[in-house]
Design a protein around this motif. Structure first.
Motif, mmCIF file in Angstrom:
data_model
loop_
_atom_site.group_PDB
_atom_site.id
_atom_site.type_symbol
_atom_site.label_atom_id
_atom_site.label_comp_id
_atom_site.label_asym_id
_atom_site.label_seq_id
_atom_site.Cartn_x
_atom_site.Cartn_y
_atom_site.Cartn_z
ATOM 1 N N GLU A 158 0.816 -1.215 0.000
ATOM 2 C CA GLU A 158 0.000 0.000 0.000
ATOM 3 C C GLU A 158 0.852 1.268 0.000
ATOM 4 O O GLU A 158 0.567 2.219 -0.739
ATOM 5 C CB GLU A 158 -0.936 -0.017 1.210
ATOM 6 C CG GLU A 158 -2.055 0.981 1.142
ATOM 7 C CD GLU A 158 -3.054 0.827 2.274
ATOM 8 O OE1 GLU A 158 -3.954 1.680 2.389
ATOM 9 O OE2 GLU A 158 -2.942 -0.149 3.062
ATOM 10 N N ILE A 179 -8.933 -2.231 -10.260
ATOM 11 C CA ILE A 179 -9.625 -3.104 -9.314
ATOM 12 C C ILE A 179 -10.067 -4.331 -10.093
ATOM 13 O O ILE A 179 -9.956 -4.382 -11.312
ATOM 14 C CB ILE A 179 -10.845 -2.408 -8.680
ATOM 15 C CG1 ILE A 179 -11.914 -2.132 -9.762
ATOM 16 C CG2 ILE A 179 -10.445 -1.125 -7.969
ATOM 17 C CD1 ILE A 179 -13.288 -1.824 -9.206
ATOM 18 N N VAL A 196 -5.406 -7.087 -9.490
ATOM 19 C CA VAL A 196 -5.523 -5.864 -8.699
ATOM 20 C C VAL A 196 -4.186 -5.143 -8.646
ATOM 21 O O VAL A 196 -3.126 -5.736 -8.852
ATOM 22 C CB VAL A 196 -6.010 -6.186 -7.269
ATOM 23 C CG1 VAL A 196 -7.448 -6.698 -7.290
ATOM 24 C CG2 VAL A 196 -5.098 -7.221 -6.596
ATOM 25 N N GLN A 201 -6.083 -5.427 -1.944
ATOM 26 C CA GLN A 201 -7.383 -5.416 -2.625
ATOM 27 C C GLN A 201 -7.912 -6.823 -2.896
ATOM 28 O O GLN A 201 -9.114 -7.003 -3.097
ATOM 29 C CB GLN A 201 -7.272 -4.704 -3.983
ATOM 30 C CG GLN A 201 -6.927 -3.240 -3.952
ATOM 31 C CD GLN A 201 -6.669 -2.727 -5.366
ATOM 32 O OE1 GLN A 201 -5.642 -2.117 -5.617
ATOM 33 N NE2 GLN A 201 -7.574 -2.973 -6.289
ATOM 34 N N MET A 204 -10.930 -8.153 -1.140
ATOM 35 C CA MET A 204 -12.005 -7.176 -0.939
ATOM 36 C C MET A 204 -13.041 -7.277 -2.049
ATOM 37 O O MET A 204 -12.737 -7.689 -3.165
ATOM 38 C CB MET A 204 -11.427 -5.755 -0.915
ATOM 39 C CG MET A 204 -10.395 -5.519 0.156
ATOM 40 S SD MET A 204 -9.590 -3.896 0.014
ATOM 41 C CE MET A 204 -10.890 -2.845 0.622
ATOM 42 N N GLN A 209 -12.810 -2.100 -2.908
ATOM 43 C CA GLN A 209 -11.565 -1.708 -3.571
ATOM 44 C C GLN A 209 -11.656 -0.266 -4.079
ATOM 45 O O GLN A 209 -10.703 0.505 -3.965
ATOM 46 C CB GLN A 209 -11.272 -2.647 -4.740
ATOM 47 C CG GLN A 209 -10.957 -4.073 -4.348
ATOM 48 C CD GLN A 209 -10.845 -4.971 -5.564
ATOM 49 O OE1 GLN A 209 -10.091 -4.689 -6.491
ATOM 50 N NE2 GLN A 209 -11.602 -6.050 -5.577
#
Length: 362
Positions: A158, A179, A196, A201, A204, A209
């Motif tokens: 991230e 996404i 992703v 993500q 998710m 996302q």
């Protein structure tokens, strides 16, 4: 203006499938298309004709296409970076360079007479975009997008995702990221476990996302990487993209009262600005529901991500909703009504003081 995009893979789908998908997406408000020549093999002329037909249909209905390519394909297609007429004839508006040149070539490409946008790979990092700009690029025709990663555990961390995007924002460039949904039927590669940009993500929902990427305030456009998603999921992604506030998916305890359910799900929440570090406090409900009876219930100790509501033993704090950012011992005043879904904890960490948000029952 920020836009949503879908992906098509003409080497894997029929024209009729793609035409129907583009029409459906456009009716929902999607305006961008991503496609890729990277995985294409076979007769070049046949491949180009197949791509050209669906790209031109996208243009007819008001969608703009970004095509992924690399220097090896430039050679294969006999294209020189100084003459981008091939892409103009193909009908695309953006050329994405999955692998770049030296920076000089990218800069020169931004001066093409058709104002085709040259999109470089944000995920590459290494101050690559600074080098492109150092060669005097026309930044009006320059943008960046992150990669997508089909293999589990290969998506971006991230902080790296954010730090590299910040390099592009320092040059005021438009940015994009990817996404993926649960209902996509077609991808470009044999191995595909959700495609992703960030590894976080992968577990998710597509809508979550979108929420996470929006909360970075660093990405303009969001593309769905797989193709031929179902209408319901396309609609949910669009709703998340348009939402004026973050939406967190939660799981509620089955035995909570109607009042607690209304406080948690029906009300908009706001993170109070006087931040303690222990919790997000949303106080308006204690005013609206001050006359309601909230009997003590679910008095377990509080864990990170738990949603609690002050019960009738809590005086002026009765009815206040709080979300735990740290664990604490329950002294009997806090009814644990549910918890933020584990896949949404990353979004929870991005909520800022004074930000409005909403909880939805997953």
């Amino acid at each position: 203006m920020s836009e949503l995009g879908i992906s098509i893979y003409p080497s894997k789908s029929s024209f009729d499938e793609m035409q129907s998908y583009l029409t459906q997406a456009r009716e929902l408000g999607y305006k961008k298309i991503f496609t890729s020549l990277l995985e294409v093999t076979g007769d070049t002329a046949t491949v180009v004709d197949h791509f050209k037909k669906i790209i031109q249909y996208g243009n007819q209905i008001g969608m703009q296409t970004c095509i992924d390519i690399n220097p090896k394909l430039f050679k294969q297609l006999n294209i020189d970076y100084s003459d981008l007429s091939f892409f103009k004839e193909l009908g695309v508006t953006t050329i994405r360079l999955d692998e770049g040149f030296t920076g000089y070539e990218e800069a020169k490409m931004t001066f093409n007479p058709w104002h085709l946008k040259i999109e470089t790979n944000i995920s590459r990092g290494q101050h690559y975009i600074d080098m492109v700009c150092d060669f005097g690029a026309n930044t009006k025709n320059l943008s960046g997008s992150h990669n997508f990663y089909p293999q589990v555990r290969t998506g971006l961390q991230e902080n790296y995702f954010k730090d590299t995007a910040k390099m592009y924002k320092a040059h005021n460039l438009e940015t994009s990221a990817f996404i993926d949904g649960d209902t996509g039927k077609v991808g470009p590669w044999p191995v595909s476990n959700k495609m992703v940009s960030m590894e976080i993500q992968r577990d998710m929902s597509a809508a979550s996302q979108v929420q996470l990427i929006k909360q970075t305030n660093l990405i303009d456009n969001i593309y769905i990487s797989s193709s031929l998603l179902e209408l319901e999921e396309l609609s949910a992604i669009k709703a998340a993209f348009l939402s004026p506030y973050p939406v967190l998916e939660v799981s509620l305890n089955p035995n909570i009262s109607d009042v607690e359910h209304r406080i948690a799900i029906e009300e908009l929440q706001m993170f109070r600005g006087d931040y303690s570090g222990y919790m997000i406090r949303s106080s308006q409900s204690r005013i609206k529901y001050r006359d309601a009876e909230i009997m003590p219930n679910n008095l377990d100790n509080v864990q990170f991500g738990d949603i609690v509501i002050g019960n009738s033993s809590f005086g002026q704090y009765k009815g206040e909703l709080q979300i735990a950012l740290q664990p604490w011992e329950n002294d009997g005043h806090y009814n644990v009504v549910g918890k933020i879904d584990e896949t949404n904890l990353a979004i929870l960490k991005t909520i800022k003081p004074w930000q409005t948000f909403k909880l939805i029952n997953n």
